[in-house]
Design a protein around this motif. Sequence first.
Motif, PDB file in Angstrom:
ATOM      1  N   UNK A 181      77.928  43.894 -34.066  1.00 37.81           N
ATOM      2  CA  UNK A 181      78.434  44.971 -34.920  1.00 37.81           C
ATOM      3  C   UNK A 181      77.871  46.299 -34.426  1.00 37.81           C
ATOM      4  N   UNK A 182      76.544  46.404 -34.391  1.00 37.91           N
ATOM      5  CA  UNK A 182      75.957  47.621 -33.812  1.00 37.91           C
ATOM      6  C   UNK A 182      75.387  47.345 -32.430  1.00 37.91           C
ATOM      7  N   UNK A 183      75.033  46.086 -32.149  1.00 33.54           N
ATOM      8  CA  UNK A 183      74.540  45.739 -30.820  1.00 33.54           C
ATOM      9  C   UNK A 183      75.177  44.418 -30.432  1.00 33.54           C
ATOM     10  N   UNK A 184      75.862  44.401 -29.299  1.00 36.56           N
ATOM     11  CA  UNK A 184      76.539  43.198 -28.854  1.00 36.56           C
ATOM     12  C   UNK A 184      75.535  42.176 -28.349  1.00 36.56           C
ATOM     13  N   UNK A 185      75.828  40.906 -28.612  1.00 33.07           N
ATOM     14  CA  UNK A 185      74.952  39.847 -28.140  1.00 33.07           C
ATOM     15  C   UNK A 185      75.364  39.420 -26.733  1.00 33.07           C
ATOM     16  N   UNK A 186      74.367  39.174 -25.878  1.00 32.27           N
ATOM     17  CA  UNK A 186      74.626  38.738 -24.506  1.00 32.27           C
ATOM     18  C   UNK A 186      73.801  37.498 -24.213  1.00 32.27           C
ATOM     19  N   UNK A 187      74.292  36.705 -23.260  1.00 31.24           N
ATOM     20  CA  UNK A 187      73.525  35.568 -22.778  1.00 31.24           C
ATOM     21  C   UNK A 187      73.647  35.512 -21.261  1.00 31.24           C
ATOM     22  N   UNK A 188      72.729  34.753 -20.640  1.00 36.61           N
ATOM     23  CA  UNK A 188      72.712  34.669 -19.188  1.00 36.61           C
ATOM     24  C   UNK A 188      73.981  34.007 -18.669  1.00 36.61           C
ATOM     25  N   UNK A 189      74.465  34.456 -17.505  1.00 32.21           N
ATOM     26  CA  UNK A 189      75.586  33.792 -16.857  1.00 32.21           C
ATOM     27  C   UNK A 189      76.723  34.754 -16.588  1.00 32.21           C
ATOM     28  N   UNK A 190      77.714  34.237 -15.865  1.00 29.82           N
ATOM     29  CA  UNK A 190      78.857  35.042 -15.498  1.00 29.82           C
ATOM     30  C   UNK A 190      80.062  34.586 -16.306  1.00 29.82           C
ATOM     31  N   UNK A 191      81.032  35.509 -16.499  1.00 30.55           N
ATOM     32  CA  UNK A 191      82.275  35.113 -17.167  1.00 30.55           C
ATOM     33  C   UNK A 191      83.087  34.194 -16.258  1.00 30.55           C
ATOM     34  N   UNK A 192      82.896  34.342 -14.950  1.00 35.41           N
ATOM     35  CA  UNK A 192      83.707  33.580 -13.996  1.00 35.41           C
ATOM     36  C   UNK A 192      83.180  32.152 -13.856  1.00 35.41           C
ATOM     37  N   UNK A 193      84.078  31.244 -13.528  1.00 35.69           N
ATOM     38  CA  UNK A 193      83.685  29.837 -13.384  1.00 35.69           C
ATOM     39  C   UNK A 193      82.888  29.643 -12.093  1.00 35.69           C
ATOM     40  N   UNK A 194      83.348  30.290 -10.999  1.00 33.26           N
ATOM     41  CA  UNK A 194      82.656  30.122  -9.725  1.00 33.26           C
ATOM     42  C   UNK A 194      81.748  31.310  -9.466  1.00 33.26           C
ATOM     43  N   UNK A 195      80.475  31.012  -9.320  1.00 38.09           N
ATOM     44  CA  UNK A 195      79.502  32.076  -9.168  1.00 38.09           C
ATOM     45  C   UNK A 195      78.974  32.071  -7.742  1.00 38.09           C
ATOM     46  N   UNK A 196      78.966  33.240  -7.126  1.00 39.66           N
ATOM     47  CA  UNK A 196      78.389  33.352  -5.783  1.00 39.66           C
ATOM     48  C   UNK A 196      76.872  33.392  -5.911  1.00 39.66           C
ATOM     49  N   UNK A 197      76.166  32.513  -5.217  1.00 35.46           N
ATOM     50  CA  UNK A 197      74.705  32.553  -5.321  1.00 35.46           C
ATOM     51  C   UNK A 197      74.152  33.866  -4.755  1.00 35.46           C
ATOM     52  N   UNK A 198      73.050  34.308  -5.299  1.00 36.14           N
ATOM     53  CA  UNK A 198      72.401  35.532  -4.826  1.00 36.14           C
ATOM     54  C   UNK A 198      71.655  35.200  -3.542  1.00 36.14           C
ATOM     55  N   UNK A 199      71.874  36.003  -2.486  1.00 40.18           N
ATOM     56  CA  UNK A 199      71.174  35.742  -1.223  1.00 40.18           C
ATOM     57  C   UNK A 199      69.720  36.185  -1.352  1.00 40.18           C
ATOM     58  N   UNK A 200      68.805  35.469  -0.691  1.00 37.67           N
ATOM     59  CA  UNK A 200      67.374  35.769  -0.843  1.00 37.67           C
ATOM     60  C   UNK A 200      67.042  37.240  -0.588  1.00 37.67           C
ATOM     61  N   UNK A 201      67.690  37.872   0.414  1.00 37.82           N
ATOM     62  CA  UNK A 201      67.331  39.254   0.727  1.00 37.82           C
ATOM     63  C   UNK A 201      67.803  40.223  -0.358  1.00 37.82           C
TER      64      UNK A 201
END
Lengths: 571, 129
Positions: free
Chosen positions: A306-326
């Motif tokens: 209502x005044x602050x939207x709730x968020x959780x970890x993760x992406x909206x997309x089904x396939x997530x590109x892994x983060x490269x170490x660098x």
Amino acid sequence: MQYLLQFAVSHELFRCEEVDAILVRAGVDPATAYDVGAARKAFDLGSPFLICDLPSEAVARELSERAILVKRVLELWGTAPTVDQTVEAVKAFPEERLRPHLAEDRSWSVAVAGVRCKRSSEEQQEIRKHFAFLPLLGPVRCKEPDTALYCLEEFAAEGYFEEGRMPLRVYFGREVGQSNRRLVGARSLSTRAYLGPTSMDNELSLVMANMVHAGPGTLILDPFVGTGSILVAAAQFGAVCVGTDIDPRPLHGRGDGANIFSNFDQFGLPHPDVVRSDNALFAGHFKGGIVDGLFDGIVTDPPYGIRAGARRTGSRRANVTPVRPEQRADHVPMTRPYAVEDVLVDLLDVAARALRRGRRLCYLMPGTYETCTRASLPGHPCLRLVAHSVQGLTKTTCRRLVTMVKVAEYDPAQRAAYEAHSRRGLTAAEVDPRAAVPDRPTEEWKQSLLRRGKLGGTSWVPAGDTAAAMAQAAAAAAADAAAGGGEGDTAAAMAQAAASADAAAGGGGEGGSGALPAAADAAGGGGGGEGGSGALNGAGDGAAALPPPPPQEESASADAETNAAHAGVHQ
Amino acid sequence: MRLLTHNVLRCAIKGVEEGYPLSIEASEVQMEESPFRPDFVKHIAPTLNWPALRQAVKQVGLPEDMLPEAVSDALLGDEAFLRALHRVLMDVHVVAGALVCPESGRRFPIAHGIPDMMIAEGECPRDDK
């Protein structure tokens, strides 16, 4: 032993719940102290009084010093419909219980105050004289006397302007302990070094801290900590606090160095421990999900979008590109929206895991009057609902304060079953008989909410109501205005009193503001509430509601005058 | 971050079994004395993971022998022990540095005394619970 609780005119639907929480913490069964049904009915009709049967003075002092919504607690010496009859009742009070408080070494004062009435100092003196038979042997002292006696008159709202109206009830007794309400104004949001858009108002935060029995040596968690306003309240009661939040902005704060710790520094409270983590992944962030129970209380205002939207970890997309170490050092973890039902299901799961058995979860949720029902609350096999209060926000929306206690150990293997259970809604078997939560939104319940759902003392008219309700609201508004005018009158009267006292007593007096409690009562007593703030959030908390205190010399002199008046009891 | 909190934190990324105890790489540690509350220490002591706490004591640069190798009921009546434990749990603040997962090597930074335990979208466990 009978004690009288006088409540502030604020959060009326939270009164029984807060008192019950404090009684349970003190090891007293609330059912032995008072009848909750009768109490709710009396509050609904506008009374701020409750007579409790308490096992000891220590419990009464606990109520006085912890309960935020309690303005004062009196050991009840007598009560009757008129002052004369009250005098007879006080004469019948066991002498051996009076004497120790009236001995030669006990300073004393007798204050006359009222609800919905304003008495001139002459009238107050008349009433005071009725109690001259008391064997008051000690010196008169208005500021912090050893024995503070009160004669409280309660009037009905009707006939406010009629001459010679009679009180509904008169109470006489001795004050026990010191009210905690000074914390409400002194630490209101308007005084804070650091605020966010959804900081919780101080009064409600303190009530919530009471609901979970925050106290010295307890460990309290807020899993949606934000700017930490609820934990400030818990820390005021001596709790060790831990807060987590997925949003780093309120935690780390502004560029000028103000952050979540600033408010704790400001009041000299120990810092909470703060972790940026995701409540949806609680069992991942914390060792074994803390299945054995670590926390003594969980208290929170979850985000509902209502005044602050709730968020959780993760992406909206089904396939997530892994983060490269660098890229890892610069990577900002993605978050996706967190549905309200999921927020609550996860919150109950966290509480069922992480609370110690017998300890409490207290959270806020928004709603409308139609949806304030039992089935709209999530349940959990390990938790039981003990309290449910509703605060009116607008004519259709409200805010619910829900308190649950952990009654069974958590079994991680049952997690899926627990979740399904939570989504079905609370069943009647999971509700304590004292909790006020209806099965269906009955008209009576809704009307009661609407009557009591006041915003900072202003009455408002529910939609589609009759002309009669409109007229009633207008009358209430008029009474409010009268009370507002009354404050000015009282200030003027006090200034006058000060001048005459100066002439008579040469300034003197014991210093301080002994005369103020009675004067403030009389000023705020009419219609609109006794100066309690009652504001909802942020703006308006404190600043606007209370009249400014009179200058020091004025109150000192008024004090001298009242001392003289008190001494007159015996002349 | 107090060592009390460190004692319950773990690494949440997928594929990690225990992810505990996290190693502390402290670049700034503050000692801040707080009022001694023996009741709180006694209350919390049975829930502590002792080896993890002893490892943390060493990693923040306190003397290793500050805490005994194991905790017993007899020790909970010893005021000197309770004072030392209170100091370790409540008065040590890791203000800056990182927490490192012993299994995956994943680092969680600490800034302003606040550890950032967030995991990336690709690291979420499958059922994301």
